[in-house]
Scaffold this active site. Sequence first.
Site, PDB file in Angstrom:
ATOM      1  CG  ASN A  28      -1.750   1.175   1.349  1.00  0.00           C
ATOM      2  OD1 ASN A  28      -1.814   2.195   0.403  1.00  0.00           O
ATOM      3  ND2 ASN A  28      -2.432   1.458   2.370  1.00  0.00           N
ATOM      4  CD1 TRP A  29       3.387   0.901  -2.849  1.00  0.00           C
ATOM      5  CD2 TRP A  29       3.741   1.942  -4.733  1.00  0.00           C
ATOM      6  NE1 TRP A  29       4.248  -0.012  -3.698  1.00  0.00           N
ATOM      7  CE2 TRP A  29       4.241   0.767  -4.844  1.00  0.00           C
ATOM      8  CE3 TRP A  29       3.432   2.893  -6.019  1.00  0.00           C
ATOM      9  CZ2 TRP A  29       4.794   0.376  -6.084  1.00  0.00           C
ATOM     10  CZ3 TRP A  29       4.176   2.419  -6.993  1.00  0.00           C
ATOM     11  CH2 TRP A  29       4.798   1.244  -7.242  1.00  0.00           C
ATOM     12  CE  LYS A  30      -0.178   3.368   4.627  1.00  0.00           C
ATOM     13  NZ  LYS A  30      -0.392   3.401   6.261  1.00  0.00           N
ATOM     14  CG  HIS A  36      -6.180   1.843   4.820  1.00  0.00           C
ATOM     15  ND1 HIS A  36      -6.013   2.692   5.450  1.00  0.00           N
ATOM     16  CD2 HIS A  36      -5.210   0.766   4.788  1.00  0.00           C
ATOM     17  CE1 HIS A  36      -4.570   2.392   6.014  1.00  0.00           C
ATOM     18  NE2 HIS A  36      -3.971   1.393   5.530  1.00  0.00           N
ATOM     19  CD  GLU A  80      -3.434   5.587   6.738  1.00  0.00           C
ATOM     20  OE1 GLU A  80      -3.080   5.404   5.302  1.00  0.00           O
ATOM     21  OE2 GLU A  80      -2.287   4.840   7.271  1.00  0.00           O
ATOM     22  CD  GLU A 110      -3.913  -2.630   7.211  1.00  0.00           C
ATOM     23  OE1 GLU A 110      -2.593  -2.674   6.843  1.00  0.00           O
ATOM     24  OE2 GLU A 110      -4.663  -1.725   7.100  1.00  0.00           O
ATOM     25  N   GLY A 153       1.887   2.329  10.995  1.00  0.00           N
ATOM     26  CA  GLY A 153       2.804   3.536  10.594  1.00  0.00           C
ATOM     27  C   GLY A 153       3.406   3.712  11.896  1.00  0.00           C
ATOM     28  CB  SER A 191       4.724  -1.475  12.308  1.00  0.00           C
ATOM     29  OG  SER A 191       4.288  -0.257  12.555  1.00  0.00           O
ATOM     30  N   GLY A 232       2.700  -1.113   4.453  1.00  0.00           N
ATOM     31  CA  GLY A 232       2.783   0.256   4.205  1.00  0.00           C
ATOM     32  C   GLY A 232       4.086   0.739   3.742  1.00  0.00           C
ATOM     33  N   GLY A 233       4.640   1.486   4.858  1.00  0.00           N
ATOM     34  CA  GLY A 233       5.923   1.719   4.725  1.00  0.00           C
ATOM     35  C   GLY A 233       7.047   1.099   3.956  1.00  0.00           C
TER      36      GLY A 233
HETATM   37  P1  PGA Z   1       2.349   0.444   7.870  1.00  0.00           P
HETATM   38  O1  PGA Z   1       1.001   0.649   6.945  1.00  0.00           O
HETATM   39  O2  PGA Z   1       3.151  -0.920   7.136  1.00  0.00           O
HETATM   40  O3  PGA Z   1       3.235   1.770   7.234  1.00  0.00           O
HETATM   41  O4  PGA Z   1       2.356   0.283   9.259  1.00  0.00           O
HETATM   42  C1  PGA Z   1       0.327  -0.410   6.959  1.00  0.00           C
HETATM   43  C2  PGA Z   1      -1.078  -0.056   6.132  1.00  0.00           C
HETATM   44  O5  PGA Z   1      -1.563   0.858   6.486  1.00  0.00           O
HETATM   45  O6  PGA Z   1      -1.536  -0.774   5.461  1.00  0.00           O
END
Ligand code: PGA
Length: 264
Positions: free
Chosen positions: A9-11, A95, A97, A167, A173, A213, A234-235
């Site tokens: 997930n590149w956000k 998600h 977010e 999640e 994050g 994470s 994500g990251g």
């Molecule tokens: P993260 O994000 O790996 O940066 O914690 C995961 C996600 O939001 O899918």
Amino acid sequence: MRRPIIGGNWKMNGTVTSAERLAGDLRNGLGSCHGADIVLFPPAPLLWPVQRKMRDSSIHVGAQDVHPEISGAYTSGTSAETVRSLGCTWALVGHSERRSWFGDDDQRVATKLATALSQGLNPILCVGETLGEREQQRTFDVLKRQLDSALSRHQSSALGALVIAYEPVWAIGTGVSATTEQVQETHGFIRSHLTAGLGEAFGSAVRIQYGGSVTPDNAPTLLACPDVDGALVGGASLNARSFTRIVYAASPQRPLASAWRGAP
Ligand code: PGA
């Protein structure tokens, strides 16, 4: 045996240039990996350049979100129909977010999921509790509500290749992933809840990813939990080498050291 699935997930990150570079590096690095499904989720304007790079490869591309309606006067919305027309096959739905920054409540998430399915996209339904909810021991109640509101209107046969991503909001994050005990306990709960609602065949086949994470260092132990069938990253998905290491941690077919041919 459930086939592992790793999502990146590149956000809201990247430009055409950086996305094409990352996609190219991933194609090089993961070209010899056939032991896991791999899906990249670039920002909507970068879907096309990334999808084009991945053409004729085993790496899939999906949208981070889709609008509940298929088309119409919804300025800035991303339509599931448009996403599918690009050749993309997956969509994230719900998600955290989206839920916290964009007002996606359970009802809206349920409609988005139904719309994604109606357009032939495979949804990844994201669920998870906040820290406060975990501390108040409400995790399972929250997950039940999120799962039931999105899935109860569907027959299991209509859910296609649906994947669940667990999640925990407090792990996203933050650099603090859930422990393997927390992850296995929660995934076990999700699987038994889905089995009760949608039947044994569905419950034992549905894939449940962990997200929050995930790094190349913690991926091997998280992915070894019996009810963890992959990760939503994500990251660490923004770095080709990190993401590739996570994919290979999930893949029973591990690469030779020489399989990594991408940038460091
Ligand atoms: P993260 O994000 O790996 O940066 O914690 C995961 C996600 O939001 O899918």
